[in-house]
Design an enzyme around this catalytic site. Structure first.
Site, PDB file in Angstrom:
ATOM      1  N   ILE A   2      43.443  41.303  38.466  1.00 35.10           N
ATOM      2  CA  ILE A   2      41.998  41.490  38.288  1.00 35.10           C
ATOM      3  C   ILE A   2      41.422  42.298  39.444  1.00 35.10           C
ATOM      4  O   ILE A   2      40.640  43.229  39.246  1.00 35.10           O
ATOM      5  CB  ILE A   2      41.288  40.131  38.153  1.00 35.10           C
ATOM      6  N   CYS A  41      36.215  35.164  31.467  1.00 34.71           N
ATOM      7  CA  CYS A  41      36.428  36.282  30.543  1.00 34.71           C
ATOM      8  C   CYS A  41      35.910  35.923  29.151  1.00 34.71           C
ATOM      9  O   CYS A  41      35.233  36.718  28.494  1.00 34.71           O
ATOM     10  CB  CYS A  41      37.898  36.675  30.499  1.00 34.71           C
ATOM     11  N   SER A  69      48.680  38.634  29.322  1.00 34.09           N
ATOM     12  CA  SER A  69      47.554  39.001  30.201  1.00 34.09           C
ATOM     13  C   SER A  69      47.124  37.850  31.091  1.00 34.09           C
ATOM     14  O   SER A  69      46.256  38.020  31.943  1.00 34.09           O
ATOM     15  CB  SER A  69      46.359  39.466  29.360  1.00 34.09           C
ATOM     16  N   ALA A  70      47.699  36.679  30.880  1.00 32.95           N
ATOM     17  CA  ALA A  70      47.296  35.489  31.641  1.00 32.95           C
ATOM     18  C   ALA A  70      48.269  35.257  32.787  1.00 32.95           C
ATOM     19  O   ALA A  70      49.375  34.753  32.588  1.00 32.95           O
ATOM     20  CB  ALA A  70      47.251  34.272  30.724  1.00 32.95           C
ATOM     21  N   GLY A  71      47.859  35.663  33.979  1.00 35.66           N
ATOM     22  CA  GLY A  71      48.691  35.473  35.161  1.00 35.66           C
ATOM     23  C   GLY A  71      48.575  34.060  35.694  1.00 35.66           C
ATOM     24  O   GLY A  71      47.910  33.198  35.106  1.00 35.66           O
ATOM     25  N   PRO A  72      49.184  33.803  36.848  1.00 36.04           N
ATOM     26  CA  PRO A  72      49.158  32.448  37.411  1.00 36.04           C
ATOM     27  C   PRO A  72      47.757  31.951  37.725  1.00 36.04           C
ATOM     28  O   PRO A  72      47.470  30.764  37.585  1.00 36.04           O
ATOM     29  CB  PRO A  72      50.011  32.577  38.680  1.00 36.04           C
ATOM     30  N   THR A  89      44.906  32.722  36.105  1.00 34.68           N
ATOM     31  CA  THR A  89      44.275  32.325  34.843  1.00 34.68           C
ATOM     32  C   THR A  89      44.798  30.978  34.373  1.00 34.68           C
ATOM     33  O   THR A  89      44.043  30.087  33.967  1.00 34.68           O
ATOM     34  CB  THR A  89      44.537  33.395  33.763  1.00 34.68           C
ATOM     35  N   ARG A  90      46.106  30.805  34.439  1.00 37.22           N
ATOM     36  CA  ARG A  90      46.709  29.556  33.956  1.00 37.22           C
ATOM     37  C   ARG A  90      46.292  28.369  34.824  1.00 37.22           C
ATOM     38  O   ARG A  90      46.063  27.271  34.316  1.00 37.22           O
ATOM     39  CB  ARG A  90      48.230  29.702  33.915  1.00 37.22           C
TER      40      ARG A  90
END
EC number: 1.2.1.10
Length: 307
Positions: free
Chosen positions: A15, A127, A158-161, A163-164
């Protein structure tokens, strides 16, 4: 041309790197620093090549410098920003928070862009919030919305660490934004990480309960107007079809409903086009930062004229 506001980006992940490319194009913002904690980060390496001063020593390093930024964009995690936020304020640095920390008021440009330009800290919600709250706002400015529910479906790729790790905060912050910013009396948010290959672009479904006899044409036009406004800073934001109006049924809880389907394709600045969920965050944050910088420049010009 007024002097640009200087900017530090805190965080060096996907991001932050995508945000950097958007800020480099801005007429109002000048990215000068990128701060991370991993010396081998690709984001820091790219920032150095683009002429920014970088450090892997975190916020401590930034706040120890003699010259400090006018604005900080933080894209780390909720708990990190909660710790850093009071330190930014003490140093006189305005903060734009791209985590779900929600330390400051949430901002979604079509709904409340100009309401919090003087706040020391503003939050970009999530988001899913940036993609769906404008639609809830579009409906609620025409009729009362007793309940709104959003479902954000994003590519798992698209969901990196970060985001998770923030999933729980995502649902809480987005639900609150649907109410407090979107204007629904009650709100609910659901996120789906879709593992499909090839990766799918972000798609969102927005359900709004509406009164019996609501003006469908006025609601539809309001939704289209808001979509056009979002497209001024996220060109890949679009309606998938016309808003759908449904009569009460057992399936929809006995409510009159309007359902809106949108998709978000990213600009591809750094992240791939399917990562529209991340692109809408960086684009909205850039929009908010530019408005803060414009207001600051106008205030400086006004004070100079009075002097």
């Amino acid at each position: 041309m007024p002097k640009k506001s200087s900017v530090a980006i805190v965080g060096s992940g996907n991001i932050s790197t995508d945000l950097l490319y958007k800020l480099l194009r801005s007429e109002w913002l000048e990215p000068r620093w990128m701060i991370g904690i991993d010396p081998e980060s690709e984001g820091l390496a790219r920032a150095r090549k683009l002429g920014l001063e970088t450090s892997a020593e975190g916020v401590d390093w930034l706040l120890a410098q003699s010259e400090k930024p006018d604005l900080v964009f933080e894209a780390t995690s909720a708990y990190v920003h909660r710790d850093a936020a009071p330190r930014y304020e003490e140093a006189g640095i305005r903060a734009i928070d791209l985590t779900p920390a929600a330390v400051g008021p949430g901002v979604v440009p079509p709904a409340n862009l100009r309401d919090h330009l003087d706040a020391p800290n503003v939050n970009m919600v999530t988001c899913g919030g940036q993609a769906t709250i404008p639609i809830v706002h579009a409906v609620s400015r025409v009729v009362d919305v007793p309940y709104a529910e959003i479902v954000a479906s994003v590519s798992s790729a698209s969901a990196g660490p970060g985001t998770r790790a923030n999933i729980d905060e995502f649902t809480k912050t987005t639900s609150a934004g649907v109410q407090n910013i979107g204007g629904a009396q009650r709100g609910k948010a659901i996120i789906v990480l879709n593992p499909a290959e090839p990766p799918m672009i972000m798609r969102d479904t927005i359900f709004c309960a509406i009164p019996e006899g609501a003006d469908h044409d006025a609601i539809t036009q309001s939704i289209k107007d808001v979509v056009a406004e979002v497209q001024t800073y996220v060109p890949g934001y679009r309606l998938l079809n016309e808003p759908q109006f449904d009569e009460p049924s057992v399936v929809n809880g006995g409510n009159h409903l309007v359902t809106t389907f949108v998709e978000v394709e990213g600009a591809g600045d750094y992240l791939p086009p399917y990562a529209g969920n991340l692109d809408i965050m960086t684009a909205a944050a850039t929009k908010v930062g530019e408005e803060i910088a414009k207001k600051s420049a106008e205030a400086s010009l006004a004070s100079g004229a009075q002097a």
